[in-house]
Design a protein around this motif. Structure first.
Motif, PDB file in Angstrom:
ATOM      1  N   ASN A 165       0.903  -1.373   0.027  1.00 42.85           N
ATOM      2  CA  ASN A 165       0.068   0.082  -0.017  1.00 42.85           C
ATOM      3  C   ASN A 165       0.982   1.268   0.063  1.00 42.85           C
ATOM      4  O   ASN A 165       0.752   2.123  -0.893  1.00 42.85           O
ATOM      5  N   CYS A 166       1.521   1.426   1.002  1.00 44.42           N
ATOM      6  CA  CYS A 166       2.400   2.568   1.233  1.00 44.42           C
ATOM      7  C   CYS A 166       3.684   2.589   0.801  1.00 44.42           C
ATOM      8  O   CYS A 166       4.614   3.502   0.936  1.00 44.42           O
ATOM      9  N   GLY A 167       4.341   1.282   0.402  1.00 49.70           N
ATOM     10  CA  GLY A 167       5.693   1.083  -0.058  1.00 49.70           C
ATOM     11  C   GLY A 167       6.635   1.140   0.863  1.00 49.70           C
ATOM     12  O   GLY A 167       7.936   1.289   0.545  1.00 49.70           O
ATOM     13  N   LYS A 168       6.557   1.148   2.317  1.00 49.73           N
ATOM     14  CA  LYS A 168       7.458   1.170   3.333  1.00 49.73           C
ATOM     15  C   LYS A 168       8.066  -0.240   3.261  1.00 49.73           C
ATOM     16  O   LYS A 168       7.317  -1.229   3.301  1.00 49.73           O
ATOM     17  N   TYR A 185       0.164 -12.904   9.829  1.00 53.12           N
ATOM     18  CA  TYR A 185       0.702 -12.103   8.804  1.00 53.12           C
ATOM     19  C   TYR A 185       1.515 -10.864   9.644  1.00 53.12           C
ATOM     20  O   TYR A 185       1.030 -10.512  10.630  1.00 53.12           O
ATOM     21  N   PHE A 186       2.484 -10.113   8.868  1.00 51.96           N
ATOM     22  CA  PHE A 186       2.856  -8.909   9.270  1.00 51.96           C
ATOM     23  C   PHE A 186       2.033  -7.874   8.730  1.00 51.96           C
ATOM     24  O   PHE A 186       1.746  -8.065   7.728  1.00 51.96           O
ATOM     25  N   HIS A 187       2.237  -6.937   9.524  1.00 50.69           N
ATOM     26  CA  HIS A 187       1.151  -5.725   9.117  1.00 50.69           C
ATOM     27  C   HIS A 187       2.038  -4.620   9.461  1.00 50.69           C
ATOM     28  O   HIS A 187       3.088  -4.238   9.973  1.00 50.69           O
ATOM     29  N   CYS A 188       1.721  -3.743   8.251  1.00 50.60           N
ATOM     30  CA  CYS A 188       2.565  -2.292   8.088  1.00 50.60           C
ATOM     31  C   CYS A 188       2.233  -1.368   9.397  1.00 50.60           C
ATOM     32  O   CYS A 188       1.129  -1.328   9.915  1.00 50.60           O
ATOM     33  N   GLU A 189       3.224  -0.965   9.969  1.00 47.84           N
ATOM     34  CA  GLU A 189       3.008  -0.159  11.114  1.00 47.84           C
ATOM     35  C   GLU A 189       2.370   1.279  10.890  1.00 47.84           C
ATOM     36  O   GLU A 189       1.532   1.938  11.561  1.00 47.84           O
ATOM     37  N   VAL A 190       2.345   1.656   9.752  1.00 49.21           N
ATOM     38  CA  VAL A 190       1.737   2.885   9.176  1.00 49.21           C
ATOM     39  C   VAL A 190       0.466   2.717   8.893  1.00 49.21           C
ATOM     40  O   VAL A 190      -0.680   3.176   9.349  1.00 49.21           O
ATOM     41  N   CYS A 191       0.108   1.840   7.743  1.00 49.65           N
ATOM     42  CA  CYS A 191      -1.214   1.918   7.325  1.00 49.65           C
ATOM     43  C   CYS A 191      -1.973   0.531   7.576  1.00 49.65           C
ATOM     44  O   CYS A 191      -2.846   0.154   7.161  1.00 49.65           O
ATOM     45  N   ASN A 192      -1.261  -0.203   8.544  1.00 45.32           N
ATOM     46  CA  ASN A 192      -1.791  -1.706   8.679  1.00 45.32           C
ATOM     47  C   ASN A 192      -2.019  -2.570   7.530  1.00 45.32           C
ATOM     48  O   ASN A 192      -2.653  -3.376   7.742  1.00 45.32           O
ATOM     49  N   GLY A 193      -1.477  -2.167   6.498  1.00 50.03           N
ATOM     50  CA  GLY A 193      -1.558  -3.250   5.411  1.00 50.03           C
ATOM     51  C   GLY A 193      -0.823  -4.510   5.589  1.00 50.03           C
ATOM     52  O   GLY A 193       0.243  -4.661   6.244  1.00 50.03           O
ATOM     53  N   GLU A 194      -1.169  -5.629   4.702  1.00 50.04           N
ATOM     54  CA  GLU A 194      -0.515  -6.780   4.839  1.00 50.04           C
ATOM     55  C   GLU A 194       0.975  -6.664   4.126  1.00 50.04           C
ATOM     56  O   GLU A 194       0.930  -6.243   2.909  1.00 50.04           O
ATOM     57  N   LEU A 195       1.935  -7.073   4.668  1.00 50.58           N
ATOM     58  CA  LEU A 195       3.176  -6.847   4.139  1.00 50.58           C
ATOM     59  C   LEU A 195       3.560  -7.949   3.257  1.00 50.58           C
ATOM     60  O   LEU A 195       3.230  -9.301   3.524  1.00 50.58           O
TER      61      LEU A 195
END
Lengths: 477, 177
Positions: A165-168, A185-195
């Motif tokens: 999502n955010c490219g982090k 799964y791992f989730h992005c700290e910023v947008c909570n998207g699935e890594l």
């Protein structure tokens, strides 16, 4: 000579790694005009032909803008390929440098104009750092290989994850922060998207997600890359191996280098001053062996003047490298040495051949036994002797016809056609053996042989006028 | 790796402990404060083994607290890159598994698990070989190699691999029970 393999290494590395380096900042829009790829290679090549060089001079030589050059140089400094030195200096300081340049740069031209306007400016100098270059290139190759190898067997690589999502980006070391309570799964700290795991660093284009086929394909591709890398960098690695045991030329820092170069120059100059007048007599003093030796030393540094003292130690077999060179030698140093030797040889022949002519016949018998010479040289010698004898006779004849007070150059002009004529006429009635010998000797140094004939005339006039010990007169005058 | 080293710490002691067993109080407070903590420099402080010296106390103005500089011997544990550790699996998921070796948490990503082990989701998520002979699940003991560490001021985290010779499951708790 010893610097040549290293220079080759630098050139190879430049072409391998710095071919498409642009030194433009990222903020500048790239237009066709400002595209300066390849400059880096040019600059490095130019530096291989120099030691320490002032950046302004380098810019002038390369017809580059100073700023552009400086940017390139700064890049190389960061890459640890060159060392730079900055200092504030007056015109005097610049002169020291110029003297040093004059001392070292015999073969290559460095622009030295425009040092009058230097008041007190900061000047930058740069120089290749061969020892470091060797290490840098090796390290670079090692890293490249390691990266591919690691990727190939998935060893010791820190897994990276990316948020679609955010490219982090995250790596495995962030794992405890990323793991979430609700699923596995791992989730992005910023947008909570699935890594997603960024599995293929090098082969990211084929997003085969871990299934067997993709994995195999990736493997093949990596192996291919590794093979290609090895093949394409082979010349470079070969050169590295060749350079490995060679001593690295150490220029030292700028001050040390200047001091050294100046000292060498002074030594050479001092010798040259004493040398010039004595050059004609040098041959006499050393038993009439022509010394085309000066060119040999000139190849490396301008130490030639010093070495000339030990001249008589070496025989005139200094010719030999011209004829037979091992192939590796030709590859590495030939360009430079050949032309240098060529021009040096010419002048060496000039005074080498002109001087001894007076005494060849007397001294030769003595020296012949001492130093072993090639057969061709023997022929040449014999030929000289014969010619000289004839010259003497001719000279005697000439003297009666025209006054010896004519200047040398005149004499040369006047006599040479006459000489030819005389020679021809003489040769007819003289022995035929000489002719044959001439034919054989000619291939050895065709141009030189002709040259000598003319040159001999000049000397012959002089030696004809005053007797054998004329060399001493020259020295005093 | 474990080390036995001497560290120093300034202990603040409440005036109510001043008395006959001041020293005991000081040591017990030190143990309570220090054991189990982690410093990036020395690693995890596992246990205090002895007191080297207790310096002169300094009374703080206003509060009455006294500061003692205390030198103490302790065992510390610090993981290093390349070190082989034995660890207990604490969590398994699709991305890999987490394991604990004492106080250190280690993450092994699925790329660093041998290729022949597949993730099996379900009630007990696990990694299993195709023939089912080896299974990594929660509470399994694994031997792993540390390939990366992240050392913060108060925390150390490692990533490890079991994709190498002699690494992997040591004993399967499911088999014994």
């Amino acid at each position: 000579m010893s610097v040549e393999p290293l220079n080759r290494l630098v050139k190879l590395a430049a072409r391998a790694f710095y071919d498409d380096i642009t030194t433009k900042g990222d903020n500048l829009p790239k237009t066709g005009r400002s595209d300066n790829r390849g400059i880096a290679v040019v600059v490095l090549d130019a530096l291989t032909r120099r030691q320490w060089v002032r950046e302004e001079d380098l810019a002038k030589d390369l017809k580059l803008h100073t700023k552009q050059l400086r940017r390139t140089l700064r890049f190389f400094e960061e890459e640890k390929l060159i060392t730079r030195d900055h200092r504030k200096e007056t015109a005097k300081g610049a002169k020291i440098y110029n003297a040093a340049v004059a001392a070292t740069a015999d073969g290559h031209h460095t622009g030295k104009e425009g040092d009058e306007k230097i008041k007190l400016h900061t000047h930058s100098y740069c120089c290749l750092d061969y020892a470091q270059i060797y290490d840098v290139v090796r390290y670079r190759l090692h890293r490249m290989k390691k990266m591919l190898k690691d990727e190939l067997d998935n060893k010791n690589t820190v897994q990276e994850y990316i948020c679609p999502n955010c490219g982090k980006r995250y790596n495995a070391l962030d794992a405890p922060q990323l793991v979430s309570m609700e699923d596995e799964y791992f989730h992005c700290e910023v947008c909570n998207g699935e890594l997603v795991a960024e599995s293929e660093k090098l082969t990211a284009q084929e997003m085969g997600d871990g299934d067997e086929n993709a994995r195999r394909r990736r493997r093949d591709k990596l192996e291919d890359m590794l093979k290609k890398q090895e093949a394409q960098l082979k010349p470079l690695t070969d050169q590295l191996n060749r350079v490995k045991d060679l001593p690295v030329p150490e220029f030292g820092n700028l001050q040390a280098w200047e001091a050294r170069a100046n000292a060498a120059a002074r030594a050479a100059n001092g010798d040259l001053n004493g040398n010039d007048p004595s050059k004609s007599s040098l041959g006499l003093g050393f038993g009439g062996t022509p010394m085309p030796f000066v060119g040999e030393t000139k190849v490396e540094v301008a130490f030639s003047g010093i070495e000339e003292k030990g001249e008589n130690i070496k025989s005139e077999s200094a010719n030999a490298p011209m004829k037979v060179l091992p192939p590796w030698m030709i590859k590495q140093g030939m360009n430079l040495t050949k032309e240098q030797r060529g021009e040096a040889k010419e002048e060496a022949k000039m005074d080498g051949s002109s001087a001894p002519s007076g005494s060849v016949d007397e001294k030769k018998s003595a020296t012949e036994s001492v130093d072993v010479k090639s057969i061709q040289d023997e022929y040449v010698k014999a030929y000289y002797a014969a010619i000289l004898q004839r010259q003497r006779e001719q000279e005697a004849a000439n003297k009666e016809q025209e006054l010896p007070s004519s200047s040398i150059s005149n004499g040369a002009y006047n006599t040479s056609p006459q000489r030819q004529l005389g020679m021809k006429s003489k040769r007819d009635d003289q022995d035929e053996g000489d002719d044959v010998e001439w034919e054989e000797a000619a291939p050895a140094g065709n141009a030189i042989g002709n040259f000598k004939v003319n040159d001999l005339n000049v000397q012959a006039d002089a030696s004809g006028d005053d007797e054998d010990d004329d060399g001493i007169d020259w020295e005093e005058g | 790796m474990f080390f036995h080293i001497v560290l120093e710490r300034n202990m603040q002691l409440h005036p109510r402990h001043f008395g006959r067993d001041l020293r005991d109080k000081l040591v017990s407070k030190l143990m309570k404060d220090v054991e189990g903590t982690c410093s990036g420099r020395h690693g995890f402080i596992v246990a205090i083994t002895g007191i080297e010296s207790v310096g002169k106390g300094l009374i703080r103005d206003g509060t009455g607290f006294v500061t003692f500089p205390v030198k103490y011997q302790c065992v510390v544990f610090r993981p290093f890159k390349g070190e082989i550790l034995e660890a207990v699996v604490s969590m398994v998921n699709k991305m890999g598994f987490f394991a604990e070796a004492g106080p250190v948490q280690i993450f092994v990503s699925n790329h660093l698990i041998p290729d022949d082990m597949e993730f099996q989701s379900g009630d007990v998520p696990n990694y299993t070989t195709s023939d089912g002979s080896v299974k990594i699940q929660k509470d399994s003991e694994v031997r792993l190699k540390i390939i990366g560490t992240r050392v913060d001021a108060t925390e150390i985290f490692c990533i490890g691999t079991i994709k190498d010779d002699f690494l992997g499951v040591i004993s399967d708790p499911g088999a014994t029970s």
